[in-house]
Design a protein around this motif. Structure first.
Motif, PDB file in Angstrom:
ATOM      1  N   TRP A  78       0.609  -0.751  -0.095  1.00 55.26           N
ATOM      2  CA  TRP A  78       0.022   0.372   0.160  1.00 55.26           C
ATOM      3  C   TRP A  78       0.750   1.784   0.265  1.00 55.26           C
ATOM      4  O   TRP A  78       1.887   1.127   1.278  1.00 55.26           O
ATOM      5  N   GLY A  79       0.064   2.523  -0.736  1.00 49.61           N
ATOM      6  CA  GLY A  79       1.363   3.563  -0.375  1.00 49.61           C
ATOM      7  C   GLY A  79       2.112   2.879  -1.779  1.00 49.61           C
ATOM      8  O   GLY A  79       2.621   2.535  -2.348  1.00 49.61           O
ATOM      9  N   PHE A 348      -8.802   8.441   9.925  1.00 51.12           N
ATOM     10  CA  PHE A 348      -7.351   8.231   9.938  1.00 51.12           C
ATOM     11  C   PHE A 348      -7.743   7.206   8.337  1.00 51.12           C
ATOM     12  O   PHE A 348      -6.614   7.284   7.831  1.00 51.12           O
ATOM     13  N   PHE A 352      -5.698   6.963   4.797  1.00 50.17           N
ATOM     14  CA  PHE A 352      -5.656   5.772   4.012  1.00 50.17           C
ATOM     15  C   PHE A 352      -5.195   5.402   3.195  1.00 50.17           C
ATOM     16  O   PHE A 352      -4.717   4.609   2.016  1.00 50.17           O
ATOM     17  N   HIS A 355      -3.790   6.340  -1.466  1.00 53.31           N
ATOM     18  CA  HIS A 355      -3.042   4.698  -1.383  1.00 53.31           C
ATOM     19  C   HIS A 355      -1.850   5.525  -2.774  1.00 53.31           C
ATOM     20  O   HIS A 355      -0.945   5.080  -2.540  1.00 53.31           O
ATOM     21  N   SER A 357       0.410   7.395  -0.161  1.00 53.12           N
ATOM     22  CA  SER A 357       0.689   8.376   0.227  1.00 53.12           C
ATOM     23  C   SER A 357       1.526   7.469   1.031  1.00 53.12           C
ATOM     24  O   SER A 357       2.405   5.859   0.375  1.00 53.12           O
ATOM     25  N   PRO A 359       4.602   5.768   3.644  1.00 52.27           N
ATOM     26  CA  PRO A 359       3.770   4.769   4.987  1.00 52.27           C
ATOM     27  C   PRO A 359       4.451   5.999   5.650  1.00 52.27           C
ATOM     28  O   PRO A 359       3.526   5.629   6.785  1.00 52.27           O
ATOM     29  N   SER A 361       3.948   8.850   5.866  1.00 48.60           N
ATOM     30  CA  SER A 361       3.141   9.564   5.875  1.00 48.60           C
ATOM     31  C   SER A 361       1.988   9.337   7.089  1.00 48.60           C
ATOM     32  O   SER A 361       1.061   9.817   7.817  1.00 48.60           O
ATOM     33  N   TYR A 362       1.778   8.087   6.553  1.00 48.71           N
ATOM     34  CA  TYR A 362       0.530   7.312   7.475  1.00 48.71           C
ATOM     35  C   TYR A 362       0.914   7.856   8.950  1.00 48.71           C
ATOM     36  O   TYR A 362       0.332   7.531   9.680  1.00 48.71           O
ATOM     37  N   THR A 365       0.195  10.839  10.437  1.00 48.47           N
ATOM     38  CA  THR A 365      -1.010  10.839  10.321  1.00 48.47           C
ATOM     39  C   THR A 365      -1.495  10.301  11.745  1.00 48.47           C
ATOM     40  O   THR A 365      -2.615  10.736  12.280  1.00 48.47           O
ATOM     41  N   ALA A 366      -1.353   8.908  12.009  1.00 44.84           N
ATOM     42  CA  ALA A 366      -1.563   8.651  12.646  1.00 44.84           C
ATOM     43  C   ALA A 366      -1.561   9.593  14.455  1.00 44.84           C
ATOM     44  O   ALA A 366      -1.924   9.198  15.179  1.00 44.84           O
ATOM     45  N   PHE A 382       1.153   4.815  15.017  1.00 40.43           N
ATOM     46  CA  PHE A 382       0.531   4.587  14.082  1.00 40.43           C
ATOM     47  C   PHE A 382      -0.048   3.061  15.109  1.00 40.43           C
ATOM     48  O   PHE A 382      -0.536   2.770  14.712  1.00 40.43           O
TER      49      PHE A 382
END
Length: 443
Positions: A78-79, A348, A352, A355, A357, A359, A361-362, A365-366, A382
């Protein structure tokens, strides 16, 4: 039937937890469940923060004896990163180092039997037909022979799942126009599972049409399901969805490679329009718990966590109300706590699903979703969010207001026709269906 303190409608994780905790507190609890357990249910992957709730209920020894697959974390394709990336529950200081992947038929049966062992009067094969309030609340159910059974309760907990008996009766449910998706899924024997350091992880893989889950189960099968846009694929999913399912599997390379030599051992099932939330999680003399209150896209495996959490919170709220605390104030406190957990995941998810973005950045954001004022490292934040730890720790009121405002802006944008600007619009390729989605959200 004699009067009882509480009637619980539904014997899934939310209902079993709520009933069990209330029985632990010495209250007389009657639970109506329309089916006979064990029964099939989707939603096999747990979060590590669910384990403390189950321990408090006293059911963990039975769960450990069941032999479920231990889940150390999650692996994503993902991402922007071409290679898979992973997180592990052990990375959250103070959290539990693992969760479980469970056969829900077995897991839910364990919880319901445990509730019965705590003193809950469990009535399986009883479908609730009417809930009428006149001082006490009379709940009328019908058994499989057609015989009516009535009970007068001081309080009712609606844990009826997506049926949402009271929420639908009172027209509280609102579908989320952004996550108006469908899931199409089946089970394989002999699928190539993750190995090495990531053995036991859930695999979540994004592809052009949506994303797949890949969950190893202790009976040797692997749950494999695709989440795609409901409007685009509704006609293909109607009737026999197997052609659609196999086409989606072939389109997602990480999944196709793992099931290429496996055998599909189940029928293909479909769930439609399953992301929604209720305007409020309560009404006169009742609370909504679990899926009866809200349900969100399953990419973070939050279903059982939110069910068990809400069951615990509902038991505390009902206990306080029956103990003399102001009902309205306690209902609002329950709503705020459960909704805050739900909104954290919802906010979130918006990010998320973009896709493209990275990882990293995830992770950042978390951190902001949990609490932007803390010095918590981004990756730790995260993992805490993915474990459900934020649900136990809670958030501050300012943050909850911020999330509510952001969600309101997202909803407003979709209804004004600016859906294409929302995070993740490209993932489901729905730019051409804005009018249909707005109409669909009113249904």
């Amino acid at each position: 039937m004699a009067d009882v303190d509480v009637v619980v409608i539904g014997g899934g994780p939310a209902g079993a937890c709520a009933a069990g905790f209330l029985a632990q507190a010495g209250l007389q609890v009657l639970l109506f469940e329309k089916e006979h357990f064990p029964r099939y249910h989707i939603g096999e992957s747990l979060l590590s923060a669910t384990l403390p709730i189950l321990e408090a209920l006293g059911v963990m020894p039975a769960i450990e004896r069941a032999g479920f697959v231990r889940k150390p974390g999650g692996t994503f394709v993902w991402g922007r990163a071409a290679e898979p990336w992973s997180f592990f529950f052990r990375e959250d200081p103070g959290g539990r180092p693992h969760a479980y992947h469970v056969l829900r038929s077995q897991f839910d049966d364990i919880l319901l039997r445990h509730a019965a062992g705590l003193g809950v009067d469990v009535r399986e094969g009883h479908r609730v037909r009417e809930v009428a309030r006149n001082g006490l609340t009379r709940v009328t159910a019908v058994d499989e022979r057609g015989a009516a059974v009535a009970a007068d309760a001081r309080y009712v907990i609606d844990a009826s799942g997506q049926q949402a008996l009271l929420g639908c009766r009172d027209r509280l449910r609102e579908f989320n126009p952004f996550f108006k998706n469908l899931a199409v899924f089946g089970y394989y024997a002999g699928a190539e599972r993750l190995s090495g350091a990531v053995e036991g992880n859930i695999l979540s893989a994004a592809f052009g049409e949506g994303w797949f889950w890949f969950i190893p189960l202790h009976d040797g099968t692997t749950s494999v399901g695709a989440v795609v846009d409901a409007k685009r694929f509704a006609s293909e999913a109607a009737g026999d969805p197997s052609v659609l399912y196999h086409r989606l599997v072939a389109a997602c390379a990480p999944i196709a490679a793992r099931v290429g030599n496996a055998e599909l051992v189940s029928p293909i099932r479909v769930i439609r329009d399953y992301s929604y939330c209720s305007q409020r999680f309560y009404g006169p003399g009742y609370l909504l718990t679990g899926d009866a209150a809200c349900f969100i896209d399953p990419v973070f495996s939050t279903g059982v966590q939110l069910a068990c959490l809400s069951g615990y919170l509902a038991s505390r709220a009902v206990g306080a109300i029956l103990g003399g605390v102001d009902e309205q104030a306690e209902q609002e406190r329950y709503d705020a706590r459960y909704r805050a957990a739900f909104e954290r995941y919802l906010h979130f998810l918006y990010f998320f699903y973009d896709h493209h973005s990275d990882p990293e950045s995830y992770f950042w954001t978390a951190r902001k979703v949990l609490n932007p004022s803390t010095a918590m490292e981004a990756r730790t934040a995260f993992v805490r969010l993915m474990s459900g730890g934020g649900d136990i720790l809670g958030g501050d009121a300012a943050l909850e207001r911020e999330l509510a405002a952001r969600h309101a802006r997202m909803q407003n944008a979709t209804h004004r026709g600016r859906f294409a600007a929302a995070p993740g619009a490209d993932l489901f390729r729905v730019r051409g269906t804005l009018t249909q989605m707005r109409k669909g959200s009113d249904q």
